[in-house]
Structure formats: C-alpha cells, structure tokens
Design a protein around this motif. Structure first.
Motif, PDB file in Angstrom:
ATOM      1  N   ILE A   6      43.045  27.575  42.474  1.00 36.06           N
ATOM      2  CA  ILE A   6      43.209  26.272  43.124  1.00 36.06           C
ATOM      3  C   ILE A   6      43.430  25.189  42.069  1.00 36.06           C
ATOM      4  O   ILE A   6      44.325  24.355  42.203  1.00 36.06           O
ATOM      5  N   LEU A   7      42.602  25.191  41.030  1.00 39.05           N
ATOM      6  CA  LEU A   7      42.768  24.196  39.961  1.00 39.05           C
ATOM      7  C   LEU A   7      44.118  24.337  39.279  1.00 39.05           C
ATOM      8  O   LEU A   7      44.735  23.340  38.896  1.00 39.05           O
ATOM      9  N   GLY A   8      44.601  25.546  39.138  1.00 41.84           N
ATOM     10  CA  GLY A   8      45.908  25.771  38.531  1.00 41.84           C
ATOM     11  C   GLY A   8      47.027  25.159  39.362  1.00 41.84           C
ATOM     12  O   GLY A   8      47.934  24.528  38.816  1.00 41.84           O
ATOM     13  N   TYR A   9      46.962  25.342  40.682  1.00 36.85           N
ATOM     14  CA  TYR A   9      47.974  24.769  41.566  1.00 36.85           C
ATOM     15  C   TYR A   9      47.911  23.238  41.568  1.00 36.85           C
ATOM     16  O   TYR A   9      48.942  22.563  41.567  1.00 36.85           O
ATOM     17  N   VAL A  10      46.700  22.701  41.590  1.00 33.15           N
ATOM     18  CA  VAL A  10      46.550  21.243  41.552  1.00 33.15           C
ATOM     19  C   VAL A  10      47.101  20.691  40.239  1.00 33.15           C
ATOM     20  O   VAL A  10      47.844  19.705  40.226  1.00 33.15           O
ATOM     21  N   SER A  11      46.761  21.343  39.151  1.00 32.11           N
ATOM     22  CA  SER A  11      47.257  20.909  37.847  1.00 32.11           C
ATOM     23  C   SER A  11      48.782  20.978  37.785  1.00 32.11           C
ATOM     24  O   SER A  11      49.432  20.052  37.278  1.00 32.11           O
ATOM     25  N   LEU A  12      49.353  22.045  38.307  1.00 36.48           N
ATOM     26  CA  LEU A  12      50.802  22.201  38.305  1.00 36.48           C
ATOM     27  C   LEU A  12      51.475  21.096  39.127  1.00 36.48           C
ATOM     28  O   LEU A  12      52.478  20.519  38.702  1.00 36.48           O
ATOM     29  N   ALA A  13      50.911  20.788  40.281  1.00 38.69           N
ATOM     30  CA  ALA A  13      51.481  19.741  41.129  1.00 38.69           C
ATOM     31  C   ALA A  13      51.464  18.385  40.423  1.00 38.69           C
ATOM     32  O   ALA A  13      52.453  17.642  40.449  1.00 38.69           O
ATOM     33  N   PHE A  14      50.355  18.069  39.775  1.00 39.69           N
ATOM     34  CA  PHE A  14      50.266  16.795  39.062  1.00 39.69           C
ATOM     35  C   PHE A  14      51.195  16.759  37.851  1.00 39.69           C
ATOM     36  O   PHE A  14      51.795  15.718  37.564  1.00 39.69           O
ATOM     37  N   LYS A  15      51.341  17.858  37.153  1.00 36.19           N
ATOM     38  CA  LYS A  15      52.257  17.910  36.003  1.00 36.19           C
ATOM     39  C   LYS A  15      53.706  17.732  36.448  1.00 36.19           C
ATOM     40  O   LYS A  15      54.464  16.985  35.829  1.00 36.19           O
ATOM     41  N   ILE A  16      54.086  18.388  37.529  1.00 38.80           N
ATOM     42  CA  ILE A  16      55.445  18.251  38.042  1.00 38.80           C
ATOM     43  C   ILE A  16      55.711  16.804  38.439  1.00 38.80           C
ATOM     44  O   ILE A  16      56.753  16.233  38.100  1.00 38.80           O
ATOM     45  N   TYR A  17      54.770  16.184  39.135  1.00 43.58           N
ATOM     46  CA  TYR A  17      54.970  14.792  39.547  1.00 43.58           C
ATOM     47  C   TYR A  17      55.005  13.864  38.343  1.00 43.58           C
ATOM     48  O   TYR A  17      55.799  12.911  38.311  1.00 43.58           O
ATOM     49  N   SER A  18      54.183  14.129  37.340  1.00 42.94           N
ATOM     50  CA  SER A  18      54.213  13.317  36.119  1.00 42.94           C
ATOM     51  C   SER A  18      55.567  13.419  35.430  1.00 42.94           C
ATOM     52  O   SER A  18      56.126  12.405  34.993  1.00 42.94           O
ATOM     53  N   PHE A  19      56.114  14.626  35.344  1.00 40.06           N
ATOM     54  CA  PHE A  19      57.430  14.802  34.732  1.00 40.06           C
ATOM     55  C   PHE A  19      58.516  14.119  35.563  1.00 40.06           C
ATOM     56  O   PHE A  19      59.466  13.560  35.013  1.00 40.06           O
ATOM     57  N   MET A  20      58.356  14.154  36.881  1.00 44.28           N
ATOM     58  CA  MET A  20      59.313  13.459  37.732  1.00 44.28           C
ATOM     59  C   MET A  20      59.260  11.951  37.496  1.00 44.28           C
ATOM     60  O   MET A  20      60.303  11.287  37.443  1.00 44.28           O
TER      61      MET A  20
END
Length: 93
Positions: A6-20
């Motif tokens: 779960i933490l991995g998915y949350v982290s991935l979502a935030f990283k993708i949005y940050s890069f966007m």
C-alpha cells in the motif's frame, strides 16, 4: 506485507504527480509546449492543484513561487498520509 505494498502504491502515485507538476512548470517556459496534447493534459491535471496556491501566494515580481510551495505541500501531504495509513493498518492488524 500488504502494508508495504500500500505504501509503495501511495508513494508511486505521489511521485508521478510530482513529476507531472515539474513537467508542467517547465513547459510554462516554452509556450509552444503548452499548446501540445501533453501540455493540455498536464494543464487539466495540474492547474486545479496549483490554482489553490496561486490564490494565496502572489508572484514576486516576475517569479511565481506558488509551484515551489505546492510541491513542498504535496510532500507534506504524502508524509501525513503515510502516518494515517500506518495508524489504520496497525489498528486493525
């Protein structure tokens, strides 16, 4: 084990949005890039979030610092969400 997934998915979502957000901010320096399909898609995704900060943080001369504050706030929200997920997980584990 599921806690880390779960933490991995949350982290991935935030990283993708940050890069966007970063890509959208960099595209603002090139007006032709903003008119591309990717630029319009990023505008639809990023502008509502950045608009919140632009209402409260005026530009300093020609420099808009609201995206910097928005990215810091996104990191703050991510860390807060980690704590909430951790509390919920260990409450029911």
């Amino acid at each position: 084990m599921t806690f880390f997934i779960i933490l991995g998915y949350v982290s991935l979502a935030f990283k993708i949005y940050s890069f966007m957000l970063i890509a959208y901010i960099l595209m603002s320096w090139v007006p032709a890039a903003q008119n591309s399909a990717i630029g319009r898609m990023l505008e639809k995704v990023c502008e509502p979030y950045l608009g919140i900060f632009r209402k409260f943080i005026p530009p300093l001369g020609m420099i808009d610092i609201s995206p910097i504050v928005a990215i810091f706030m996104l990191n703050f929200i991510e860390r807060g969400l980690y704590i909430v997920i951790q509390k919920i997980y260990f409450m029911f584990a």
